[in-house]
Each structure stands twice: as structure tokens, then as C-alpha cells.
Design an enzyme around this catalytic site. Structure first.
Site, PDB file in Angstrom:
ATOM      1  N   HIS A   1      -9.501   1.351   4.575  1.00  0.00           N
ATOM      2  CA  HIS A   1      -8.259   1.498   5.350  1.00  0.00           C
ATOM      3  C   HIS A   1      -8.518   2.433   6.531  1.00  0.00           C
ATOM      4  CE1 HIS A   1      -4.164   2.539   6.435  1.00  0.00           C
ATOM      5  NE2 HIS A   1      -3.793   1.437   5.804  1.00  0.00           N
TER       6      HIS A   1
ATOM      7  N   GLY B   1       2.584   2.172  10.809  1.00  0.00           N
ATOM      8  CA  GLY B   1       3.575   3.244  10.709  1.00  0.00           C
ATOM      9  C   GLY B   1       4.309   3.546  12.004  1.00  0.00           C
TER      10      GLY B   1
ATOM     11  N   ASN C   1       0.877  -1.176   0.000  1.00  0.00           N
ATOM     12  CA  ASN C   1       0.000   0.000   0.000  1.00  0.00           C
ATOM     13  C   ASN C   1       0.910   1.220   0.000  1.00  0.00           C
ATOM     14  OD1 ASN C   1      -1.763   2.068   0.460  1.00  0.00           O
ATOM     15  ND2 ASN C   1      -2.394   1.401   2.507  1.00  0.00           N
TER      16      ASN C   1
ATOM     17  N   SER D   1       3.406  -2.291  10.298  1.00  0.00           N
ATOM     18  CA  SER D   1       4.844  -2.397  10.556  1.00  0.00           C
ATOM     19  C   SER D   1       5.434  -3.749  10.145  1.00  0.00           C
ATOM     20  CB  SER D   1       5.171  -2.058  12.015  1.00  0.00           C
ATOM     21  OG  SER D   1       4.839  -0.707  12.284  1.00  0.00           O
TER      22      SER D   1
ATOM     23  N   LYS E   1       0.119   4.249  -0.261  1.00  0.00           N
ATOM     24  CA  LYS E   1      -0.502   5.441   0.362  1.00  0.00           C
ATOM     25  C   LYS E   1      -0.269   6.662  -0.531  1.00  0.00           C
ATOM     26  CE  LYS E   1      -0.154   3.139   4.765  1.00  0.00           C
ATOM     27  NZ  LYS E   1      -0.072   3.220   6.222  1.00  0.00           N
TER      28      LYS E   1
ATOM     29  N   GLY F   1       5.003   1.226   4.664  1.00  0.00           N
ATOM     30  CA  GLY F   1       6.324   1.831   4.492  1.00  0.00           C
ATOM     31  C   GLY F   1       7.353   0.955   3.795  1.00  0.00           C
TER      32      GLY F   1
ATOM     33  N   GLU G   1      -6.892   4.798   7.644  1.00  0.00           N
ATOM     34  CA  GLU G   1      -6.640   6.213   7.333  1.00  0.00           C
ATOM     35  C   GLU G   1      -7.845   6.827   6.619  1.00  0.00           C
ATOM     36  OE1 GLU G   1      -2.887   5.495   5.406  1.00  0.00           O
ATOM     37  OE2 GLU G   1      -2.056   4.904   7.345  1.00  0.00           O
TER      38      GLU G   1
ATOM     39  N   GLU H   1      -5.371  -4.927  10.354  1.00  0.00           N
ATOM     40  CA  GLU H   1      -4.347  -3.901  10.566  1.00  0.00           C
ATOM     41  C   GLU H   1      -4.634  -3.145  11.860  1.00  0.00           C
ATOM     42  OE1 GLU H   1      -2.322  -2.777   6.590  1.00  0.00           O
ATOM     43  OE2 GLU H   1      -3.965  -1.390   6.955  1.00  0.00           O
TER      44      GLU H   1
HETATM   45  P1  13P Z   1       3.043   0.256   7.639  1.00  0.00           P
HETATM   46  O1  13P Z   1       3.519  -1.024   7.021  1.00  0.00           O
HETATM   47  O2  13P Z   1       3.795   1.464   7.180  1.00  0.00           O
HETATM   48  O3  13P Z   1       2.914   0.150   9.128  1.00  0.00           O
HETATM   49  O4  13P Z   1       1.544   0.501   7.074  1.00  0.00           O
HETATM   50  C1  13P Z   1       0.636  -0.525   7.150  1.00  0.00           C
HETATM   51  C2  13P Z   1      -0.549  -0.154   6.371  1.00  0.00           C
HETATM   52  O5  13P Z   1      -1.297   0.740   6.728  1.00  0.00           O
HETATM   53  C3  13P Z   1      -0.797  -0.887   5.119  1.00  0.00           C
HETATM   54  O6  13P Z   1      -2.072  -0.643   4.642  1.00  0.00           O
END
Ligand code: 13P
Length: 249
Positions: free
Chosen positions: A94, A172, A9, A212, A11, A234, A96, A166
């Protein structure tokens, strides 16, 4: 045996030029026909990534869609648009999007049904906040998100959907769920799908862990019995993504 899925992802990262450069970096390093490798990329990168992945086994995904086919929804992207450019997957709900853009479970459900209408596989995201975990309501929260999110699917759709657990506190932060924590929730998600559809369906549904995930922890997480791969933020923006894909057993 469920085929593993490892999805990146991106983002709100990577301009179209940067996107192509990243695909070029990854494509020779990823060589797993037994894993569904998906890149979920910003809308503006979709067409260039579609070109860049030609001839590879990498699949294309989007990060969101609108539940209507077209209309006065400034700034939105529809399922037929994604379908035309070859997006086979889409992330839905998601945390977010839920937190910053106030997406609710009813909209999440409509988006999932719309994605299926165009044969795009939805990746539904669910997860609890730290406060919810500390209050002991993780399972209740997840069950509610799953039940509201995937209602009214056919058995075939429920078997095809991908659900990503998640935990919000792991996204993150560099603080991933332990293998046992992730397994516990993913197993509950599978039970929930079995209650809504059937055990036979739930045995086919692919359930991922995200939060993560990195090159050092992916192999152990993906080896847990109810974890069928990962949704990677990330670490999907760099070469590590190839290591993570290749670690899937
Ligand atoms: P990270 O791997 O950066 O923690 O993000 C996870 C995520 O939100 C994937 O959709």
C-alpha cells in the site's frame, strides 16, 4: 468472466470491540455470493473478525505481512500466523506502507511470494503521486511497480493475484480518478501482466480501483471493462461499504 472483488481496507481504525460492531452492522446488508467481499483489518482485530464473519460470505484479510516465516522482526506479523487465523487475503505494498515505512518493490515482491506460499491471496497496491501524473509518467511508474512486484510468480499465481490501482492523490482526498482515468491505468496493468505471463493469465487477474471510492461513484467505476471491483478505505468503515459491495455489477 472475472468475479468482482470489493475489499475494505480499515487501515489503523477500529478497536476489536468496534470491529465486531461494524461487522454486525454490515453482515446482514451484504448478500452477494457473486462478489468476493473482503475485510482487510488491523492485526489485532483479525481473530475477532474471523469469529464475527462466521456463517457469512465475508472473507478475512490482513493489511501487511513480513516475508520471513518467523524471527527477530519486532512488531511484524508472518504469513503462517495469518494463515492459522484464517486470513485469505493480504494487502501488500500500500502507498502508505511505501511512503511511511519505506517499503520497496523488492520487499513487496518477497511478501507476495510468501503470501502465496501460504495460499493467502495478495492484493498488490500500485499508484502514482500527483507530481508523477503531472509529469506524464503515470504509466511508467505503474508498469515498474507491477513488473517488480509480481515477478517470479507462477502462471497460476499471476492469475490469482489481485492488483489495486490506487492513485496516491485520490487516497483519502475525496477526489477519485475519473472512470476513464481509472480504466486507462487498469487496462495498462492488464497489458503488463499479459507481457510478463500471457494474455490468458491476464484475463483472469483481477484489477481493482481504489481512492475515494464511495457509495455514489462505485457502480460506474466497477462497470468499466478492466475494473474488477474496488479497494475501499474511509467508506469501508461504515454502512456505506455494504452499498458499495451491492453496487458491483
Ligand atoms: P480511501 O477510500 O479512504 O480514499 O482510501 C483508499 C485506500 O487507500 C484503500 O487502500
Amino acid at each position: 468472466m472475472r468475479k468482482k472483488v470489493v475489499a475494505g481496507n480499515w487501515k489503523m481504525n477500529k478497536t476489536p470491540k468496534e470491529a465486531v460492531a461494524l461487522v454486525e452492522l454490515l453482515k446482514d446488508k451484504i448478500n452477494r455470493d457473486d462478489v468476493d467481499v473482503v475485510l482487510c483489518v488491523p492485526a489485532i482485530d483479525i481473530t475477532v473478525v474471523a469469529d464475527a464473519i462466521k456463517g457469512t460470505n465475508i472473507k478475512l484479510g490482513a493489511e501487511n505481512l513480513h516475508y520471513e516465516d518467523s524471527g527477530a522482526y519486532t512488531g511484524e506479523i508472518s504469513a503462517p500466523m495469518l494463515d492459522e487465523v484464517g486470513a485469505g487475503y493480504v494487502i501488500i505494498g500500500h502507498s502508505e506502507r511505501r511512503d511511511y515505512f519505506k517499503e520497496r518493490d523488492d520487499a513487496v515482491n518477497k511478501k507476495i511470494l510468501k503470501a502465496f506460499e501460504y495460499n493467502i491471496t495478495p492484493i498488490l497496491c500500485v499508484g502514482e503521486s500527483l507530481a508523477e501524473r503531472e509529469d506524464g509518467i503515470t504509466i511508467e511508474k505503474i508498469r515498474m511497480q507491477v513488473k517488480k512486484g509480481i515477478k517470479n510468480c507462477t502462471d497460476e499465481q499471476a492469475a490469482k493475484i489481485v492488483i489495486a490501482y490506487e492513485p496516491i492523490w485520490a487516497i483519502g482526498t475525496g477526489k477519485h480518478a475519473t472512470n476513464e482515468q481509472a480504466q486507462e491505468v487498469c487496462s495498462e496493468i492488464r497489458k503488463c501482466v499479459a507481457e510478463m505471463y500471457s494474455d490468458a493469465v491476464a484475463q483472469k487477474t483481477r484489477i481493482l480501483y481504489g481512492g475515494s471510492v464511495n457509495a455514489a461513484n462505485s457502480a460506474e467505476l466497477f462497470a468499466m471493462p478492466d475494473i474488477d471491483g474496488g479497494l475501499v478505505g474511509g467508506a469501508s468503515l461504515k454502512e456505506d461499504f455494504a452499498v458499495i459491495v451491492n453496487s458491483a455489477v
